[in-house]
Design a protein around this motif. Structure first.
Motif, short mmCIF file in Angstrom:
data_model
loop_
_atom_site.label_atom_id
_atom_site.label_comp_id
_atom_site.label_asym_id
_atom_site.label_seq_id
_atom_site.Cartn_x
_atom_site.Cartn_y
_atom_site.Cartn_z
N ILE A 1 34.43 -14.05 -23.84
CA ILE A 1 33.28 -13.14 -23.76
C ILE A 1 32.04 -13.91 -24.21
CG2 ILE A 1 32.28 -10.99 -24.65
CD1 ILE A 1 35.16 -10.01 -25.07
N ILE A 2 31.01 -13.86 -23.39
CA ILE A 2 29.80 -14.63 -23.69
C ILE A 2 28.62 -13.67 -23.84
CG2 ILE A 2 28.22 -16.44 -22.87
CD1 ILE A 2 31.48 -16.60 -21.27
N GLY A 3 28.04 -13.63 -25.02
CA GLY A 3 26.87 -12.81 -25.27
C GLY A 3 25.60 -13.65 -25.18
N LEU A 4 24.51 -13.10 -25.67
CA LEU A 4 23.22 -13.77 -25.57
C LEU A 4 23.02 -14.76 -26.71
CD1 LEU A 4 20.17 -14.12 -24.86
CD2 LEU A 4 19.79 -11.86 -25.82
N LEU B 1 33.70 -13.05 -19.28
CA LEU B 1 32.92 -11.80 -19.26
C LEU B 1 31.51 -12.12 -19.76
CD1 LEU B 1 32.43 -8.74 -19.07
CD2 LEU B 1 33.46 -8.52 -21.35
N ALA B 2 30.53 -12.00 -18.86
CA ALA B 2 29.14 -12.26 -19.21
C ALA B 2 28.48 -10.96 -19.64
CB ALA B 2 28.40 -12.84 -18.01
N PHE C 1 26.32 -5.27 -18.32
CA PHE C 1 25.13 -5.17 -19.16
C PHE C 1 25.54 -5.47 -20.60
CE2 PHE C 1 23.55 -1.84 -15.98
CZ PHE C 1 22.77 -2.76 -15.33
N HIS C 2 24.59 -6.00 -21.37
CA HIS C 2 24.85 -6.33 -22.77
C HIS C 2 24.91 -5.04 -23.60
CE1 HIS C 2 24.28 -7.85 -26.83
NE2 HIS C 2 24.52 -9.07 -26.38
N PRO C 3 25.91 -4.92 -24.50
CA PRO C 3 26.01 -3.70 -25.30
C PRO C 3 25.06 -3.70 -26.50
CG PRO C 3 27.82 -5.14 -25.84
CD PRO C 3 27.04 -5.85 -24.75
N SER C 4 23.79 -4.00 -26.26
CA SER C 4 22.81 -3.98 -27.36
C SER C 4 22.52 -2.52 -27.72
CB SER C 4 21.52 -4.67 -26.92
OG SER C 4 20.92 -3.93 -25.88
#
Ligand code: SF4
Length: 208
Positions: free
Chosen positions: A44-47, A138-139, A179-182
């Protein structure tokens, strides 16, 4: 490739790290290393580290609301031993899963600039290429997606980001975007629990 804890490739981020050490003396405020099992089939790759999350705790998606959202699903789908990740010594383990970020240091306002994403891509490239054949990447968000495409040496124009798009990267990987879970994305319902659940259903469909 070991992520150097004194990496100085991005002068703006190095200065920001030092500022956070003064502002928050108990915080990690260094590059945040990958977290998870040595051998795994989901990366899993986040920002980038969040100020009061990974930058504070030293572990990706740990200690903030983004992590709370993500870990609920990791636990539900058998990728984590607990439904929350609150601190580096909370005993939470990842199962067949690793978590990292496109940029390993906290950026001001959560916005890394292009040179910083490029500088840090060498570490992401190594992390991706260490994944075994048949893995899922997973981006989480556009910046993570574009960093993955760059690390794989692919054309950005041929691989646009969409929520829930899937790319087969021959011969090794499946790339899935979300989408990012921010906090912003979750609070505004741009990313709902139902949408995120669908992402994990797809991952499990692929990995079994
Ligand atoms: S963001 Fe990456 S490349 Fe830049 S200083 Fe931090 S670890 Fe080094």
């Amino acid at each position: 490739m070991i992520l150097p804890q004194d990496c100085r490739l991005c002068p703006r981020l190095v200065a920001f790290r030092y500022m956070q050490r003064t502002n928050h003396p108990g915080y990690h405020s260094k590059p945040v290393n990958i977290f998870g099992a040595d051998i795994a089939h989901l990366l899993i790759i986040g920002l980038a580290p969040g100020l009061h999350g990974a930058n504070a705790t030293g572990r990706p998606f740990t200690g903030d609301e983004s992590g709370d959202f993500l870990f609920k699903f990791l636990y539900r789908y058998g990728f984590a031993t607990k439904p929350a990740s609150r601190s580096i010594d909370d005993g939470t383990r990842l199962l067949d899963c690793r978590i990292t970020n496109a940029v390993k240091c906290l950026p001001p306002k959560n916005k890394p600039i292009a040179s910083e994403i490029n500088n840090c891509n060498r570490f992401l490239e190594y992390e991706i290429k260490s994944m075994p054949t048949g893995s899922v990447l997973l981006a989480l968000g556009t910046i993570a997606h574009r960093a993955i495409i760059k690390a794989l040496g692919l054309r950005q124009s041929g691989h646009p980001f969409y929520h829930q798009v899937e790319y087969t990267i021959a011969p090794s990987y499946k790339l899935i975007d979300s989408f990012h879970p921010s906090r912003y994305m979750v609070q505004t319902k741009k990313l709902t629990p139902e949408m995120f659940e669908e992402v994990f259903i797809r991952i499990r469909r692929f990995l079994g």
